[in-house]
Design an enzyme around this catalytic site. Sequence first.
Site, PDB file in Angstrom:
ATOM      1  N   CYS A  15       0.835  -1.207   0.000  1.00 15.43           N
ATOM      2  CA  CYS A  15       0.000   0.000   0.000  1.00 15.43           C
ATOM      3  C   CYS A  15       0.869   1.257   0.000  1.00 15.43           C
ATOM      4  CB  CYS A  15      -0.961  -0.001   1.180  1.00 15.43           C
ATOM      5  SG  CYS A  15      -2.360  -1.101   0.913  1.00 15.43           S
TER       6      CYS A  15
ATOM      7  N   CYS B 116       2.099  10.532   5.798  1.00 16.28           N
ATOM      8  CA  CYS B 116       1.579   9.257   6.300  1.00 16.28           C
ATOM      9  C   CYS B 116       0.139   9.100   5.806  1.00 16.28           C
ATOM     10  CB  CYS B 116       1.622   9.268   7.822  1.00 16.28           C
ATOM     11  SG  CYS B 116       0.729   7.903   8.579  1.00 16.28           S
TER      12      CYS B 116
ATOM     13  N   CYS C  89      -2.783  12.715  10.017  1.00 13.45           N
ATOM     14  CA  CYS C  89      -1.382  12.543  10.393  1.00 13.45           C
ATOM     15  C   CYS C  89      -0.535  13.222   9.325  1.00 13.45           C
ATOM     16  CB  CYS C  89      -1.022  11.068  10.490  1.00 13.45           C
ATOM     17  SG  CYS C  89       0.707  10.836  10.960  1.00 13.45           S
TER      18      CYS C  89
ATOM     19  N   CYS D 262      22.242  34.202 -17.043  1.00 13.86           N
ATOM     20  CA  CYS D 262      22.602  32.787 -17.082  1.00 13.86           C
ATOM     21  C   CYS D 262      23.750  32.585 -18.069  1.00 13.86           C
ATOM     22  CB  CYS D 262      21.385  31.951 -17.487  1.00 13.86           C
ATOM     23  SG  CYS D 262      21.766  30.230 -17.758  1.00 13.86           S
TER      24      CYS D 262
ATOM     25  N   CYS E  69       4.160  69.864 -40.083  1.00  8.19           N
ATOM     26  CA  CYS E  69       3.531  69.774 -41.400  1.00  8.19           C
ATOM     27  C   CYS E  69       2.405  68.743 -41.433  1.00  8.19           C
ATOM     28  CB  CYS E  69       4.570  69.474 -42.473  1.00  8.19           C
ATOM     29  SG  CYS E  69       5.212  67.805 -42.379  1.00  8.19           S
TER      30      CYS E  69
ATOM     31  N   CYS F 288      14.972  55.532 -31.450  1.00  8.94           N
ATOM     32  CA  CYS F 288      15.245  56.865 -30.927  1.00  8.94           C
ATOM     33  C   CYS F 288      13.988  57.720 -30.888  1.00  8.94           C
ATOM     34  CB  CYS F 288      16.280  57.537 -31.818  1.00  8.94           C
ATOM     35  SG  CYS F 288      16.745  59.156 -31.240  1.00  8.94           S
TER      36      CYS F 288
ATOM     37  N   CYS G  83       6.466  63.744 -26.503  1.00  8.37           N
ATOM     38  CA  CYS G  83       5.641  64.899 -26.175  1.00  8.37           C
ATOM     39  C   CYS G  83       5.309  65.731 -27.408  1.00  8.37           C
ATOM     40  CB  CYS G  83       6.311  65.745 -25.096  1.00  8.37           C
ATOM     41  SG  CYS G  83       7.786  66.593 -25.676  1.00  8.37           S
TER      42      CYS G  83
ATOM     43  N   HIS H  76      14.789  69.929 -25.818  1.00  6.34           N
ATOM     44  CA  HIS H  76      15.170  68.700 -25.132  1.00  6.34           C
ATOM     45  C   HIS H  76      16.674  68.625 -24.900  1.00  6.34           C
ATOM     46  CE1 HIS H  76      11.104  67.672 -26.060  1.00  6.34           C
ATOM     47  NE2 HIS H  76      11.182  66.529 -25.416  1.00  6.34           N
TER      48      HIS H  76
END
Lengths: 481, 199
Positions: free
Chosen positions: A152, A171, A176, A237, A288, A298, A314, A321
Amino acid sequence: MAAYKMSDDDMEYSDTDYDDYYGNDYEGDMDHMVPMKNDPEYFDVACLTDTEVERLLNESVEQLSNSIQVTPSLAKLLLHMYNWNQVEIVAGYRQDCHRILASAHVKPPQSTTAKDPGGENEGEIICPVCLGTIAPEAVGQLTCGHKFCKDCWSMNFEVQITQGISTGIECMANNCQVLAPEDFVVPLLKRPVFKEKYQQYAFSDYVRSHPQLRFCPGPNCNIVVQAKECRAKRVICTACKTQFCFKCGGSYHAPTDCETIKRWLTKCADDSETANYISAHTKDCPKCHLCIEKNGGCNHMQCWKCKYDFCWMCLGCWKTHGSEYYECSRYKENPNIAHESAHAQAREALKKYLHYYERWENHSKSLKLEEETLAKIRARTQNKVMAGTGTWIDWQYLLDAAALLARCRYTLQNTYPFAYYLESGPRKDLFEYQQAQLEAEIENLSWKIERAEMTDRGDLENQMDVVEKRRTTLLTDFLQV
Amino acid sequence: MANIAIQRIKREFKEVIKSDEAQKCAINVELVGDDYRELRGEIAGPPDTPYEGATFQLEIKVPETYPFNPPKVKFVTKIWHPNISSVTGAICLDILKDQWAAAMTLRTVLLSLQALLAAAEPDDPQDAVVAKQFKENHSLFLQTAQYWSHVHAGVPKGNSEFAKKVRCLQDMGVGEHQALVALSSCNWDVDRAIEQLFS
């Protein structure tokens, strides 16, 4: 094309890492001894094979087994249940060995050791599972004393293993929870295929319960990564090159921490419908109104018709910028929001989320587009070399630049969830300032790489150095894992 | 079916029929077909619960790997209970899942289910709607559960107010059980139930 023609001096530099060239402030040797000391992303890991991991685990098992005098099989179970914390087990064992064994489900809680069901007549034990009588030599029991026949037990183990359960087999008695250790299970397995599967599942369980070990999440990769501490740092990895966070096993996400990135990704998945419109790949030229498709990474765009320079994010003029005024990455909160209606607040919350989401998503797209740029660089290099303009080595720096760009943009992408969850205040101001600086320099670099023919190598390498310094500065200040 | 499974089930079948509980009509089990793969269980609603006086039919399927895997049990009789789906009858009970042990039997399963009827676990719900009502409007939950016992599980008396509301929806062409489900999940608010049914 004279700008690309390498002088002999240049050739010498191309053999060494450009870091060395700019890193004059280090002592030559020191630079190699502590190469990563200044890198906030530095993380000491080892990529191990199963055999190496098994050896490592067995060493721990042997140590514990010797120091508290239990069988190696029990030691292994204890280590697994206590997340391989030997110090805690040994200390606890010396203090109260029953408590430690019971809480690891190695032994039953003291009071509930089973009464011998067929105690009076040793020859007549009935197995509660198959209901047959068992000869004394065919009885199998764990420390709890619940007796079952060995057939068993075997059948139970096979059923459990088929379901992927190994270290968790309990068990068979009611209520148990005593666990079956390896040296009880394995000899009772009749077919080698089950022994093999049991070992395999148990091995995964042991690695998963070990805080210093983690399976590489790469597809079909069997590498186990070992780190001294469980921290949210980058692991690459060595076998399959998968890049991931050691702590959560997900995609690497510095400077954002594991919980925040999880919240962010869940939020993005939930709110994807509202944010879907963003995925449009085209925008009109602000000057335009020609429809422009973004075909590179980019964000510094130039309308091919009117030559207007603008920012993809934006749609403002790119001239504003220049690094000093670069503010495109910063979300400007409405200062009066507390006094607005709930409806307006909800709209503001969505607006704020979309601001960060758009940028996060945009950098992710840029990363993909820049992969295509890499292919273009290769093709262009080939043409140049074939045409006699420089050698492969002369053009190598462009590939290095593209790799650096990818690394920096990846970090930049992950600054957006971080900023989204950061509370307003001087720390956020500083963060967004550094983020803006990084973003501006990255877009400069991306622009230069895409048009490398028109720039010279020195300029590009200078730009690479600036970008990496900005990235390191940001991580040094904000990567807290 | 494996030898050991049949052996066990036959034995447990007898155990249930001969048990004290069966004598008192608290639990029972019958064969469906003749190969012991499927059984029909029966449990009486425990006293001092909204299920008192009711009888619940259970579908019990015995897997090949019995007793190393638990039997698959669900309610055939419709029931209003936080840990039992009001739609499918699926049960959320630990011993029918990971807390099963090979030494457990049909009798322990039936008795555990009876105990579950007396002591629900609303924090580990199978039916979230029922669990919410259980926690937030307990008296209404008790009345609803009692009314379901009346409609589906043979309890003679039922709330006449509820019956009126169900009939009201039935007059609009809704099936009786459908009306009961809608009203029960809307805390017996007729307008909301109608909205839920017709939207």
